[in-house]
Motif scaffolding. Structure first.
Motif, mmCIF file in Angstrom:
data_model
loop_
_atom_site.group_PDB
_atom_site.id
_atom_site.type_symbol
_atom_site.label_atom_id
_atom_site.label_comp_id
_atom_site.label_asym_id
_atom_site.label_seq_id
_atom_site.Cartn_x
_atom_site.Cartn_y
_atom_site.Cartn_z
ATOM 1 N N ILE A 91 -46.872 38.979 45.594
ATOM 2 C CA ILE A 91 -47.149 38.307 44.324
ATOM 3 C C ILE A 91 -46.498 39.053 43.167
ATOM 4 C CG2 ILE A 91 -48.968 37.751 42.662
ATOM 5 C CD1 ILE A 91 -50.787 37.064 45.005
ATOM 6 N N GLU A 92 -46.592 40.370 43.176
ATOM 7 C CA GLU A 92 -45.961 41.173 42.121
ATOM 8 C C GLU A 92 -44.461 40.932 42.089
ATOM 9 O OE1 GLU A 92 -46.961 45.279 42.432
ATOM 10 O OE2 GLU A 92 -49.133 44.928 42.292
ATOM 11 N N ALA A 93 -43.855 40.872 43.273
ATOM 12 C CA ALA A 93 -42.412 40.625 43.352
ATOM 13 C C ALA A 93 -42.062 39.247 42.810
ATOM 14 C CB ALA A 93 -41.944 40.759 44.801
ATOM 15 N N TYR A 94 -42.898 38.271 43.129
ATOM 16 C CA TYR A 94 -42.648 36.893 42.686
ATOM 17 C C TYR A 94 -42.764 36.772 41.165
ATOM 18 C CZ TYR A 94 -43.514 31.859 42.127
ATOM 19 O OH TYR A 94 -43.473 30.548 41.724
ATOM 20 N N LEU A 95 -43.745 37.445 40.608
ATOM 21 C CA LEU A 95 -43.975 37.328 39.175
ATOM 22 C C LEU A 95 -43.038 38.185 38.338
ATOM 23 C CD1 LEU A 95 -47.896 37.311 39.085
ATOM 24 C CD2 LEU A 95 -46.335 35.357 39.008
ATOM 25 N N SER A 96 -42.400 39.162 38.975
ATOM 26 C CA SER A 96 -41.455 40.001 38.243
ATOM 27 C C SER A 96 -40.149 39.240 38.010
ATOM 28 C CB SER A 96 -41.172 41.291 39.012
ATOM 29 O OG SER A 96 -40.497 41.000 40.223
ATOM 30 N N LYS A 97 -39.364 39.679 37.064
ATOM 31 C CA LYS A 97 -38.108 38.983 36.746
ATOM 32 C C LYS A 97 -37.128 39.053 37.901
ATOM 33 C CE LYS A 97 -38.395 39.513 31.742
ATOM 34 N NZ LYS A 97 -37.749 40.053 30.513
ATOM 35 N N ALA A 148 -54.376 35.591 46.321
ATOM 36 C CA ALA A 148 -54.796 36.990 46.416
ATOM 37 C C ALA A 148 -56.199 37.112 47.006
ATOM 38 C CB ALA A 148 -54.732 37.647 45.045
ATOM 39 N N GLN A 149 -57.055 36.162 46.685
ATOM 40 C CA GLN A 149 -58.443 36.200 47.154
ATOM 41 C C GLN A 149 -58.547 35.899 48.646
ATOM 42 O OE1 GLN A 149 -61.105 33.647 44.909
ATOM 43 N NE2 GLN A 149 -62.574 33.525 46.594
ATOM 44 N N LEU A 150 -57.711 34.987 49.137
ATOM 45 C CA LEU A 150 -57.865 34.486 50.499
ATOM 46 C C LEU A 150 -56.943 35.126 51.535
ATOM 47 C CD1 LEU A 150 -58.156 30.677 49.706
ATOM 48 C CD2 LEU A 150 -59.987 32.128 50.559
ATOM 49 N N CYS A 151 -55.754 35.536 51.096
ATOM 50 C CA CYS A 151 -54.705 35.879 52.065
ATOM 51 C C CYS A 151 -54.404 37.376 52.112
ATOM 52 C CB CYS A 151 -53.409 35.130 51.725
ATOM 53 S SG CYS A 151 -53.648 33.355 51.474
ATOM 54 N N GLU A 152 -54.411 37.927 53.305
ATOM 55 C CA GLU A 152 -54.010 39.326 53.467
ATOM 56 C C GLU A 152 -52.500 39.452 53.425
ATOM 57 O OE1 GLU A 152 -55.636 41.239 56.842
ATOM 58 O OE2 GLU A 152 -57.729 40.879 56.307
ATOM 59 N N LYS A 153 -51.807 38.462 53.992
ATOM 60 C CA LYS A 153 -50.349 38.471 53.997
ATOM 61 C C LYS A 153 -49.811 37.189 53.385
ATOM 62 C CE LYS A 153 -49.660 41.562 57.940
ATOM 63 N NZ LYS A 153 -49.007 41.735 59.262
ATOM 64 N N THR A 154 -48.620 37.296 52.801
ATOM 65 C CA THR A 154 -48.009 36.160 52.110
ATOM 66 C C THR A 154 -46.499 36.196 52.317
ATOM 67 O OG1 THR A 154 -49.744 36.039 50.422
ATOM 68 C CG2 THR A 154 -47.618 35.121 49.832
ATOM 69 N N ILE A 155 -45.895 35.008 52.378
ATOM 70 C CA ILE A 155 -44.438 34.935 52.390
ATOM 71 C C ILE A 155 -43.963 34.312 51.079
ATOM 72 C CG2 ILE A 155 -44.273 34.768 54.895
ATOM 73 C CD1 ILE A 155 -43.670 31.771 54.572
ATOM 74 N N LEU A 156 -42.809 34.758 50.625
ATOM 75 C CA LEU A 156 -42.188 34.217 49.423
ATOM 76 C C LEU A 156 -40.922 33.480 49.838
ATOM 77 C CD1 LEU A 156 -41.758 33.904 46.379
ATOM 78 C CD2 LEU A 156 -40.782 36.215 46.353
ATOM 79 N N SER A 159 -49.827 27.474 47.452
ATOM 80 C CA SER A 159 -50.466 27.329 46.148
ATOM 81 C C SER A 159 -49.646 28.031 45.072
ATOM 82 C CB SER A 159 -51.881 27.911 46.173
ATOM 83 O OG SER A 159 -52.515 27.747 44.932
ATOM 84 N N HIS A 160 -49.756 27.495 43.852
ATOM 85 C CA HIS A 160 -49.192 28.171 42.685
ATOM 86 C C HIS A 160 -50.272 28.992 41.980
ATOM 87 C CE1 HIS A 160 -45.201 26.390 42.737
ATOM 88 N NE2 HIS A 160 -45.756 25.227 43.035
ATOM 89 N N ASN A 161 -51.477 28.931 42.509
ATOM 90 C CA ASN A 161 -52.581 29.704 41.945
ATOM 91 C C ASN A 161 -52.622 31.067 42.627
ATOM 92 O OD1 ASN A 161 -55.130 30.820 41.328
ATOM 93 N ND2 ASN A 161 -56.025 28.793 41.023
ATOM 94 N N MET A 162 -52.052 32.052 41.946
ATOM 95 C CA MET A 162 -51.916 33.381 42.544
ATOM 96 C C MET A 162 -53.265 34.060 42.780
ATOM 97 S SD MET A 162 -48.729 33.702 43.126
ATOM 98 C CE MET A 162 -48.620 31.923 43.348
ATOM 99 N N SER A 163 -54.266 33.759 41.951
ATOM 100 C CA SER A 163 -55.573 34.385 42.157
ATOM 101 C C SER A 163 -56.218 33.888 43.449
ATOM 102 C CB SER A 163 -56.488 34.115 40.957
ATOM 103 O OG SER A 163 -56.733 32.728 40.812
ATOM 104 N N LYS A 200 -41.182 29.084 43.882
ATOM 105 C CA LYS A 200 -41.054 28.087 42.821
ATOM 106 C C LYS A 200 -40.859 26.691 43.426
ATOM 107 C CE LYS A 200 -36.062 28.900 42.255
ATOM 108 N NZ LYS A 200 -35.014 29.335 41.315
ATOM 109 N N ASN A 201 -40.939 25.667 42.580
ATOM 110 C CA ASN A 201 -40.743 24.298 43.046
ATOM 111 C C ASN A 201 -39.355 24.142 43.670
ATOM 112 O OD1 ASN A 201 -43.253 23.499 42.110
ATOM 113 N ND2 ASN A 201 -42.484 22.860 40.108
ATOM 114 N N GLY A 202 -39.306 23.486 44.822
ATOM 115 C CA GLY A 202 -38.030 23.282 45.495
ATOM 116 C C GLY A 202 -37.639 24.410 46.426
ATOM 117 N N ALA A 203 -38.532 25.377 46.614
ATOM 118 C CA ALA A 203 -38.210 26.532 47.456
ATOM 119 C C ALA A 203 -38.273 26.207 48.943
ATOM 120 C CB ALA A 203 -39.143 27.696 47.140
#
Length: 273
Positions: free
Chosen positions: A258-264, A234-242, A227-231, A84-87
């Motif tokens: 991404i699933e973890a980020y979008l979940s509550k 998902a399209q470009l990156c094999e791995k991601t950090i949150l 990016s805040h554009n999750m699609s 999120k913003n400020g992370a």
């Protein structure tokens, strides 16, 4: 033997003191210093001014934009960075791009680094688009002959050929980011760092950018994308950090992060905290 890690980040931290000199960026520091200087001139008694300054300094709030980041990124990887913003996402990219310095820890980057963090970053408004291409190449340590080889590709990709001999202070934000991305993606860099600025461009240009990032990674170059554009992630990156409050709270396969980020509730990887 060539090191397989393009980037090694060790216990990297960045602290800001809100309202004071020491942001890590010269232009910001000068602005803040001038503001404080003009304000101080209004005080009649010099020793009172000094006492007030000391008192305020003790009450400045400290904010850790990054806290003990540890990460190794292999050559040729395309890594997504979300949160999120400020992370702390943009701060991390600024440290890696050597725009700002860390408070503690270190970041080792092997090879030339091309970065696109803000619209117009690294551009001089009084110079033309073409002159700024050469300026950016020189900053990367490239010779004129090297830049000449990529010049036509850069101009064609950017779509601003008609205005390439016009000072970029007359460019729109969209034109600016088109040229900036084209320069970063086509010049001979080993590591490409891209912030959310791609959202400034129109849909067709965004598609071109995504394809170009894929092409760059296929050439064995390392790419970091915020990016805040999750699609897109998902399209470009094999791995991601949150990132959350300056810490990496999850790292791994992109869809899972991404699933973890979008979940509550975001499940934290215990091995990285």
């Amino acid at each position: 033997m060539k090191n397989e890690n393009a980037i090694e980040i060790n216990n990297l931290s960045k602290k800001y003191k809100l309202g004071v000199i020491g942001t890590g960026m010269l232009s910001h520091d000068i602005n803040r210093w001038w503001s404080r200087f003009m304000s101080s001139k209004k005080d009649a008694v010099s020793h009172k001014r000094e006492n007030n300054s000391n008192h305020l300094a003790k009450n400045y709030e400290e904010v850790w934009a990054l806290k003990k980041i540890n990460l190794k990124i292999k050559t040729g990887d395309v890594l997504g960075i979300i949160g999120k913003n400020g992370a702390g996402k943009s701060t991390l990219l600024k440290v890696l791009s050597q725009i700002t310095i860390p408070t503690s820890g270190s970041a080792i980057l092997r090879g030339r680094v091309g970065s696109l963090l803000e619209v117009g970053t690294g551009f001089h408004p009084e110079l033309t688009g073409k002159e700024n291409i050469y300026l950016n190449g020189a900053i990367l340590g490239m010779k004129k002959k090297e830049i000449d080889k990529s010049l036509e590709q850069i101009i064609d990709f950017s779509g601003v050929k008609k205005y390439i001999d016009t000072p970029i202070k007359r460019y729109s934000s969209g034109m600016n980011v088109r040229l900036a991305f084209s320069v970063a993606a086509h010049l001979d860099t080993d590591i490409l760092i891209v912030d959310e600025v791609l959202s400034v461009g129109d849909y067709e240009f965004q598609k071109k950018c995504l394809k170009k990032i894929g092409d760059v990674s296929n050439l064995g170059k390392t790419v970091l994308i915020v990016s805040h554009n999750m699609s897109s992630i998902a399209q470009l990156c094999e791995k991601t950090i949150l990132l959350d409050r300056g810490k990496i709270i999850r790292y791994g396969e992109t869809n899972g992060v991404i699933e973890a980020y979008l979940s509550k509730g975001i499940p934290v990887n215990p091995e990285i905290i």
